[in-house]
Design an enzyme around this catalytic site. Structure first.
Site, PDB file in Angstrom:
ATOM      1  CB  SER A 142      31.229  13.369 -30.406  1.00  0.00           C
ATOM      2  OG  SER A 142      30.404  14.476 -30.484  1.00  0.00           O
ATOM      3  CE1 TYR A 155      27.318   9.478 -30.972  1.00  0.00           C
ATOM      4  CE2 TYR A 155      27.421  11.808 -30.115  1.00  0.00           C
ATOM      5  CZ  TYR A 155      27.547  10.672 -30.997  1.00  0.00           C
ATOM      6  OH  TYR A 155      28.607  11.206 -32.020  1.00  0.00           O
TER       7      TYR A 155
HETATM    8  N1  LIG Z   1      28.410  13.044 -38.235  1.00  0.00           N
HETATM    9  C1  LIG Z   1      28.497  14.142 -37.015  1.00  0.00           C
HETATM   10  O1  LIG Z   1      27.856  14.918 -37.112  1.00  0.00           O
HETATM   11  C2  LIG Z   1      29.548  13.412 -36.052  1.00  0.00           C
HETATM   12  C3  LIG Z   1      29.864  14.289 -35.073  1.00  0.00           C
HETATM   13  C4  LIG Z   1      30.472  14.107 -33.848  1.00  0.00           C
HETATM   14  C5  LIG Z   1      31.128  12.579 -33.728  1.00  0.00           C
HETATM   15  N2  LIG Z   1      30.667  11.875 -34.813  1.00  0.00           N
HETATM   16  C6  LIG Z   1      31.370  10.608 -34.622  1.00  0.00           C
HETATM   17  O2  LIG Z   1      31.879  10.132 -35.956  1.00  0.00           O
HETATM   18  C7  LIG Z   1      31.960   8.737 -36.070  1.00  0.00           C
HETATM   19  C8  LIG Z   1      31.469   8.448 -37.658  1.00  0.00           C
HETATM   20  O3  LIG Z   1      30.155   8.550 -37.636  1.00  0.00           O
HETATM   21  P1  LIG Z   1      29.319   9.014 -39.067  1.00  0.00           P
HETATM   22  O4  LIG Z   1      28.971  10.617 -38.853  1.00  0.00           O
HETATM   23  O5  LIG Z   1      30.240   8.634 -40.379  1.00  0.00           O
HETATM   24  O6  LIG Z   1      28.233   8.207 -38.913  1.00  0.00           O
HETATM   25  P2  LIG Z   1      27.398   7.121 -39.670  1.00  0.00           P
HETATM   26  O7  LIG Z   1      26.167   6.659 -38.912  1.00  0.00           O
HETATM   27  O8  LIG Z   1      27.389   7.525 -41.318  1.00  0.00           O
HETATM   28  O9  LIG Z   1      28.326   5.899 -39.768  1.00  0.00           O
HETATM   29  C9  LIG Z   1      28.403   5.022 -38.701  1.00  0.00           C
HETATM   30  C10 LIG Z   1      28.785   3.758 -39.238  1.00  0.00           C
HETATM   31  O10 LIG Z   1      29.105   2.967 -38.052  1.00  0.00           O
HETATM   32  C11 LIG Z   1      28.422   1.747 -38.362  1.00  0.00           C
HETATM   33  N3  LIG Z   1      28.028   0.799 -37.153  1.00  0.00           N
HETATM   34  C12 LIG Z   1      27.000   0.896 -36.343  1.00  0.00           C
HETATM   35  N4  LIG Z   1      26.964   0.070 -35.456  1.00  0.00           N
HETATM   36  C13 LIG Z   1      28.017  -0.751 -35.583  1.00  0.00           C
HETATM   37  C14 LIG Z   1      28.441  -1.791 -34.776  1.00  0.00           C
HETATM   38  N5  LIG Z   1      27.879  -2.275 -33.923  1.00  0.00           N
HETATM   39  N6  LIG Z   1      29.437  -2.302 -35.330  1.00  0.00           N
HETATM   40  C15 LIG Z   1      30.124  -2.014 -36.586  1.00  0.00           C
HETATM   41  N7  LIG Z   1      29.737  -0.912 -37.143  1.00  0.00           N
HETATM   42  C16 LIG Z   1      28.656  -0.327 -36.794  1.00  0.00           C
HETATM   43  C17 LIG Z   1      27.091   2.061 -39.282  1.00  0.00           C
HETATM   44  O11 LIG Z   1      26.659   0.620 -39.908  1.00  0.00           O
HETATM   45  C18 LIG Z   1      27.627   2.927 -40.033  1.00  0.00           C
HETATM   46  O12 LIG Z   1      28.528   2.482 -41.380  1.00  0.00           O
HETATM   47  C19 LIG Z   1      31.043   8.098 -35.174  1.00  0.00           C
HETATM   48  O13 LIG Z   1      32.048   7.836 -34.042  1.00  0.00           O
HETATM   49  C20 LIG Z   1      30.331   9.230 -34.482  1.00  0.00           C
HETATM   50  O14 LIG Z   1      29.847   9.154 -33.206  1.00  0.00           O
HETATM   51  C21 LIG Z   1      29.815  12.287 -36.088  1.00  0.00           C
END
Ligand SMILES: NC(=O)c1ccc[n+]([C@@H]2O[C@H](COP(=O)([O-])OP(=O)(O)OC[C@H]3O[C@@H](n4cnc5c(N)ncnc54)[C@H](O)[C@@H]3O)[C@@H](O)[C@H]2O)c1
Length: 308
Positions: A142, A155
């Site tokens: 991130s 986080y």
């Molecule tokens: N959305 C943002 O703005 C953002 C920014 C920076 C980084 N990220 C990173 O991007 C990645 C994807 O996030 P996203 O935005 O798609 O979020 P999201 O919450 O939409 O998706 C996350 C997915 O991970 C799954 N998950 C949660 N706990 C789990 C576990 N114990 N085992 C297996 N699966 C599990 C959830 O069910 C969900 O489907 C993450 O690593 C997040 O930290 C997101």
């Protein structure tokens, strides 16, 4: 460039957290590029996503913090698809909590999923990738893994750890032709953002020079590139997706970063000007040798180095 250079024809991938958001977008793009994909998620809803993708996809319910689940998923993938070339450690959870408000249980759970999860994943897939003659591991960190951020201490800590683990693993696995890279998205429109107050998200979007939030597909294209053989020279790179968000906040580069970083941006002119005005040394390059048919999104890349 070629769409040939970024194709995943014949490759087999595991994408975690693929039931929705960025993981789903990555799984969809991988299948569109010819890969066979094992989608995993703690949520059973990943099953419907895999089913819609047809024979090139399968789903395995998985808690990424569980060693036993990783052993089962790797076995299921190689049994179903015959080999393993790519891992996207994407699954994570997010909570907005200040240092003083974070409970022991919250800290442990965020660490278990976001940090232990990618560690277990890398360790579990490496033997199968070695057997396949090499591979690519993409760890989703991130922007919070590049700088300090208020009120998300646990986080952000895990996302710094993901970046560090990527660099360490890249050194250890390079001899096996396994590349390890981290990606550092900015603000991406997925359900994860629902954990933030709406006003907070709106302020982050307003802070971007181009005034738009990143989409899961923006990150998926970067993941595709790193997964493909076109990225053969990339090891342990920190890539910033949606970099305009970081620029908007003035965080165009981590001062402690010793290596150069590439940034893929939708609006290269604004971003380049902003980088230079902030004191970065930057080289602007066409992205035609890197990202396949996405000229409208990532038309250029910018190499930043020696940041002020
Ligand atoms: N959305 C943002 O703005 C953002 C920014 C920076 C980084 N990220 C990173 O991007 C990645 C994807 O996030 P996203 O935005 O798609 O979020 P999201 O919450 O939409 O998706 C996350 C997915 O991970 C799954 N998950 C949660 N706990 C789990 C576990 N114990 N085992 C297996 N699966 C599990 C959830 O069910 C969900 O489907 C993450 O690593 C997040 O930290 C997101």
């Amino acid at each position: 460039m070629g769409r040939r250079q970024c194709t995943l024809d014949g490759k087999v991938a595991i994408v975690t957290g693929a039931a929705r958001g960025q993981g789903e977008a990555e799984a969809r793009l991988f299948v569109a590029e010819g890969a066979k994909v094992m989608l995993t998620d703690v949520s059973p809803e990943g099953g419907a996503v895999a089913e819609a993708l047809g024979d090139l996809a399968a789903f395995s319910q998985q808690d990424v913090g569980s060693t036993a689940d990783w052993e089962r998923v790797v076995k299921a993938t190689t049994q179903r698809f015959g080999r393993l070339d790519i891992l996207v450690n994407n699954a994570a959870i997010y909570k907005m909590r200040s240092l003083l408000d974070t409970t022991d249980e919250e800290f442990d759970e965020i660490t278990r999923i976001n940090q232990r999860g990618p560690f277990l994943g890398m360790r579990a897939v490496a033997p199968a990738m070695r057997a396949a003659g090499g591979g690519s591991i993409i760890n989703i960190s991130s922007g919070a893994g590049l700088r300090g951020v208020r009120n998300v201490l646990a986080y952000a800590t895990t996302k710094w750890a993901v970046r560090g683990m990527s660099k360490c693993a890249a050194l250890e696995l390079a001899g096996d032709r396994i590349r390890v890279n981290s990606i550092h998205p900015g603000v991406i429109e997925t359900p994860m953002l629902n954990h933030n107050p709406a006003a907070f998200n709106e302020a982050m979007v307003r802070a971007t020079p181009i005034g738009r939030i990143g989409q899961p597909e923006d990150i998926a294209r970067m993941v595709l590139y790193l997964a493909s053989d076109a990225a053969g020279q990339f090891h342990a790179e920190a890539k910033i997706g949606d970099a305009h968000v970081l620029f908007g906040n003035g965080y165009f580069c981590d001062p402690s970063m010793s290596a150069a970083i590439y940034i893929y941006v939708p609006d290269v002119d604004a971003t380049f000007k902003r980088a230079v005005s902030l004191g970065a040394k930057a080289i602007r390059e066409p992205a035609d040798s890197t990202v396949r048919s996405d000229a409208s999104i990532f038309s250029h890349r910018i190499l930043l180095y020696g940041c002020a």
